[in-house]
Motif scaffolding. Structure first.
Motif, short mmCIF file in Angstrom:
data_model
loop_
_atom_site.label_atom_id
_atom_site.label_comp_id
_atom_site.label_asym_id
_atom_site.label_seq_id
_atom_site.Cartn_x
_atom_site.Cartn_y
_atom_site.Cartn_z
N PRO A 129 0.84 -1.20 0.00
CA PRO A 129 0.00 0.00 0.00
C PRO A 129 0.88 1.26 0.00
O PRO A 129 2.05 1.19 0.37
N PRO A 130 0.31 2.39 -0.40
CA PRO A 130 1.12 3.60 -0.57
C PRO A 130 1.62 4.16 0.75
O PRO A 130 1.07 3.84 1.82
N PRO A 131 2.64 5.01 0.69
CA PRO A 131 3.10 5.69 1.90
C PRO A 131 1.93 6.41 2.56
O PRO A 131 1.09 6.99 1.87
N GLY A 132 1.88 6.34 3.87
CA GLY A 132 0.79 7.01 4.60
C GLY A 132 -0.30 6.05 5.01
O GLY A 132 -1.07 6.33 5.93
N ALA A 133 -0.40 4.89 4.32
CA ALA A 133 -1.43 3.90 4.69
C ALA A 133 -0.99 3.18 5.97
O ALA A 133 0.21 3.09 6.26
N HIS A 134 -1.95 2.67 6.74
CA HIS A 134 -1.59 1.87 7.92
C HIS A 134 -2.70 0.89 8.25
O HIS A 134 -3.89 1.15 7.98
N ALA A 135 -2.30 -0.25 8.84
CA ALA A 135 -3.26 -1.31 9.15
C ALA A 135 -3.91 -1.09 10.51
O ALA A 135 -5.09 -1.40 10.69
N LEU A 136 -3.15 -0.57 11.46
CA LEU A 136 -3.71 -0.36 12.80
C LEU A 136 -4.58 0.90 12.81
O LEU A 136 -4.44 1.79 11.96
N SER A 137 -5.46 0.99 13.80
CA SER A 137 -6.38 2.14 13.87
C SER A 137 -5.61 3.43 14.14
O SER A 137 -4.60 3.41 14.86
N PRO A 138 -6.12 4.54 13.61
CA PRO A 138 -5.50 5.84 13.92
C PRO A 138 -5.42 6.02 15.44
O PRO A 138 -6.34 5.61 16.15
N GLY A 139 -4.32 6.57 15.91
CA GLY A 139 -4.20 6.83 17.35
C GLY A 139 -3.82 5.61 18.17
O GLY A 139 -3.81 5.68 19.40
N SER A 140 -3.48 4.51 17.52
CA SER A 140 -3.14 3.29 18.28
C SER A 140 -1.99 3.51 19.27
O SER A 140 -1.89 2.82 20.28
N TYR A 141 -1.08 4.44 18.93
CA TYR A 141 0.06 4.68 19.82
C TYR A 141 -0.03 6.05 20.50
O TYR A 141 0.97 6.55 21.02
N ASP A 142 -1.23 6.64 20.54
CA ASP A 142 -1.38 7.93 21.24
C ASP A 142 -0.88 7.78 22.68
O ASP A 142 -1.23 6.82 23.38
N GLY A 143 -0.09 8.75 23.12
CA GLY A 143 0.38 8.75 24.51
C GLY A 143 1.51 7.77 24.78
O GLY A 143 1.97 7.65 25.91
N ARG A 144 1.96 7.06 23.75
CA ARG A 144 3.07 6.10 23.91
C ARG A 144 4.37 6.73 23.42
O ARG A 144 4.36 7.50 22.45
N TRP A 182 5.53 -1.18 9.27
CA TRP A 182 4.21 -1.77 9.56
C TRP A 182 4.36 -3.01 10.45
O TRP A 182 3.58 -3.21 11.38
N ALA A 183 5.39 -3.82 10.14
CA ALA A 183 5.60 -5.03 10.95
C ALA A 183 5.96 -4.64 12.40
O ALA A 183 5.50 -5.27 13.36
N ALA A 184 6.77 -3.61 12.54
CA ALA A 184 7.18 -3.18 13.89
C ALA A 184 5.98 -2.67 14.69
O ALA A 184 5.83 -3.00 15.88
N THR A 185 5.13 -1.87 14.05
CA THR A 185 3.98 -1.33 14.80
C THR A 185 3.02 -2.44 15.18
O THR A 185 2.37 -2.37 16.23
N PHE A 186 2.92 -3.47 14.35
CA PHE A 186 2.09 -4.63 14.73
C PHE A 186 2.72 -5.36 15.92
O PHE A 186 2.05 -5.64 16.92
N LEU A 187 4.03 -5.66 15.82
CA LEU A 187 4.69 -6.47 16.86
C LEU A 187 4.60 -5.84 18.25
O LEU A 187 4.53 -6.56 19.25
N ALA A 188 4.62 -4.51 18.31
CA ALA A 188 4.58 -3.85 19.62
C ALA A 188 3.16 -3.49 20.04
O ALA A 188 2.95 -2.85 21.07
N SER A 189 2.17 -3.89 19.23
CA SER A 189 0.78 -3.52 19.53
C SER A 189 0.13 -4.55 20.46
O SER A 189 0.63 -5.66 20.60
N PRO A 190 -1.02 -4.21 21.05
CA PRO A 190 -1.71 -5.16 21.92
C PRO A 190 -2.10 -6.44 21.18
O PRO A 190 -2.24 -7.49 21.78
N TYR A 191 -2.27 -6.35 19.84
CA TYR A 191 -2.69 -7.52 19.06
C TYR A 191 -1.58 -8.56 18.92
O TYR A 191 -1.83 -9.68 18.49
N ALA A 192 -0.36 -8.18 19.25
CA ALA A 192 0.77 -9.12 19.13
C ALA A 192 1.38 -9.41 20.50
O ALA A 192 2.51 -9.87 20.60
N ARG A 193 0.61 -9.16 21.55
CA ARG A 193 1.19 -9.27 22.90
C ARG A 193 1.62 -10.70 23.24
O ARG A 193 2.52 -10.91 24.04
N PHE A 194 0.96 -11.69 22.60
CA PHE A 194 1.31 -13.10 22.91
C PHE A 194 2.44 -13.60 22.01
O PHE A 194 2.83 -14.76 22.09
#
Ligand SMILES: CCCCCCCCC/C=C/C(=O)SCCNC(=O)CCNC(=O)[C@H](O)C(C)(C)COP(=O)(O)OP(=O)(O)OC[C@H]1O[C@@H](n2cnc3c(N)ncnc32)[C@H](O)[C@@H]1OP(=O)(O)O
Ligand SMILES: NC(=O)C1=CN([C@@H]2O[C@H](COP(=O)(O)OP(=O)(O)OC[C@H]3O[C@@H](n4cnc5c(N)ncnc54)[C@H](OP(=O)(O)O)[C@@H]3O)[C@@H](O)[C@H]2O)C=CC1
Length: 299
Positions: A14-29, A250-262
């Motif tokens: 997907p083009p630059p700027g696209a993302h799989a996780l919801s907007p604001g997933s890392y707000d405050g992090r 994109w892989a990094a933001t997934f790995l550190a997200s709550p969806y990849a906690r296990f």
């Protein structure tokens, strides 16, 4: 499909700027990226920023950090972006960087991306002891020292965290012409597996992340020259294309997200299966000296 139809390969990202996780997933992090001023580190930092993260970029040279700070602060949705000069071989300075993180951002980094590394192609018989030490100390020991400080701070506070260590696939295969870096990356992979078990009980997740060939403008001259010796890099990949740095982000933001906690203690390879490539009959062997155009060994 007849033999004249071009093969599709793996589809373009997907083009630059696209993302799989919801907007604001890392707000405050807060996300600390070593080597975040250049290349893949900067691309990874950008994807965290796009999802609302604050950033702390860490490396040795202000000329790398200043432009990255300015660019990343402009990413839509990004939190504050700061940087600290630090050689990751220096444990005392690393402690100061974590103090500065708390002072500037009011919190410990939630995510540590160990991306900084050192590497240059060299036949092993030409490698000086200091050349070996520089690469292993930065790539392996630096990664350990950063991770150690991150773990100690979170254990002391009783807070969770996520560590990502950027590796290379020659951790599994060996890396002729890059023996120092390959040995160090094998160490990084092992470190991930040890620490994931040690720190899982405290809520700290530790994973590895391996990029395939992802050309970018900051590649060192040595590595760029080596790659330029082999034209048409896309055709040399099973995906029939090289990777885009944002695919690592994109892989990094997934790995550190709550969806990849296990997922912990794992090393994820983002290379379109290039490292698995085997031919039934291999190409003739070309000694590393010849590949690197080094001439005869002269002790
Ligand atoms: C090909 C197909 C593509 C295929 C491509 C495959 C890529 C595989 C995946 C991995 C990719 C990466 O890691 S890419 C990341 C690459 N990025 C970087 O390396 C950026 C950071 N690099 C650096 O800062 C420097 O280059 C480095 C030397 C490594 C570290 O810096 P230091 O300031 O600590 O070190 P220095 O004091 O300058 O040098 C320490 C010793 O290393 C020696 N040294 C330094 N550069 C050297 C060089 N180019 N060749 C030989 N020896 C070198 C010096 O002579 C010193 O030894 P003495 O003379 O004995 O004192
Ligand atoms: N590009 C590729 O195709 C591949 C890359 N990789 C891995 O990806 C990661 C990023 O590589 P890439 O972006 O290509 O490389 P770069 O050369 O662009 O980045 C290396 C970064 O590390 C920093 N750095 C180096 N030494 C130190 C140190 N002692 N202390 C603090 N920071 C340091 C540098 O910043 P400064 O000079 O300011 O200190 C620089 O920002 C590395 O771990 C690399 O091994 C793995 C496989 C393939």
């Amino acid at each position: 499909m007849d033999s004249t139809t071009p093969l599709p390969g793996l589809s373009a990202p997907p083009p630059p700027g696209a993302h799989a996780l919801s907007p604001g997933s890392y707000d405050g992090r807060l996300v600390l990226v070593t080597g975040g001023g250049t290349g893949l580190g900067r691309a990874v930092a950008a994807e965290f920023a796009r999802l609302g993260a604050s950033l702390l970029l860490v490396s040795r040279r202000e000329e790398h950090l200043a432009p990255a700070r300015a660019e990343l602060a402009k990413v839509p949705g990004a939190g504050p972006v700061t940087s600290q000069l630090c050689d990751i071989r220096d444990a005392d300075r690393i402690a100061e960087v974590f103090d500065a993180a708390v002072a500037a951002h009011g919190r410990l980094p939630d995510v540590l991306v160990n991306n900084a590394a050192a590497n240059f192609p060299v036949p092993s018989e030409d490698m000086t002891p200091n050349g070996w030490r520089a690469v292993v100390d930065i790539t392996l020991t630096g990664t350990f020292l950063m991770t150690r400080e991150f773990g100690r701070r979170h254990l002391a506070e009783g807070t969770p965290g996520s560590v990502i260590a950027v590796g290379a696939s020659y951790a599994w295969t060996g890396g002729p012409g890059f023996a120092h870096s390959a040995a160090a990356k094998a160490g990084v992979k092992s470190l991930v597996e040890s620490l994931a078990v040690e720190w899982g009980p405290y809520g700290i997740q530790v994973n590895g992340l391996v990029p395939g060939l992802m050309p970018h403008e900051d590649m060192t001259a040595d590595i760029r020259t080596g790659l330029d010796r082999a034209p048409d890099p896309d055709a040399r990949q099973p995906a029939l294309r090289v990777g885009a740095p944002r695919e690592l982000g994109w892989a990094a933001t997934f790995l550190a997200s709550p969806y990849a906690r296990f997922i912990s203690g794992h090393t994820l390879v983002v290379d379109g299966a290039n490292w698995q490539r085997r031919d039934l009959v291999n190409a003739p062997v070309t000694p590393v000296r010849e590949q690197l155009d080094r001439g005869p060994f002269a002790p």
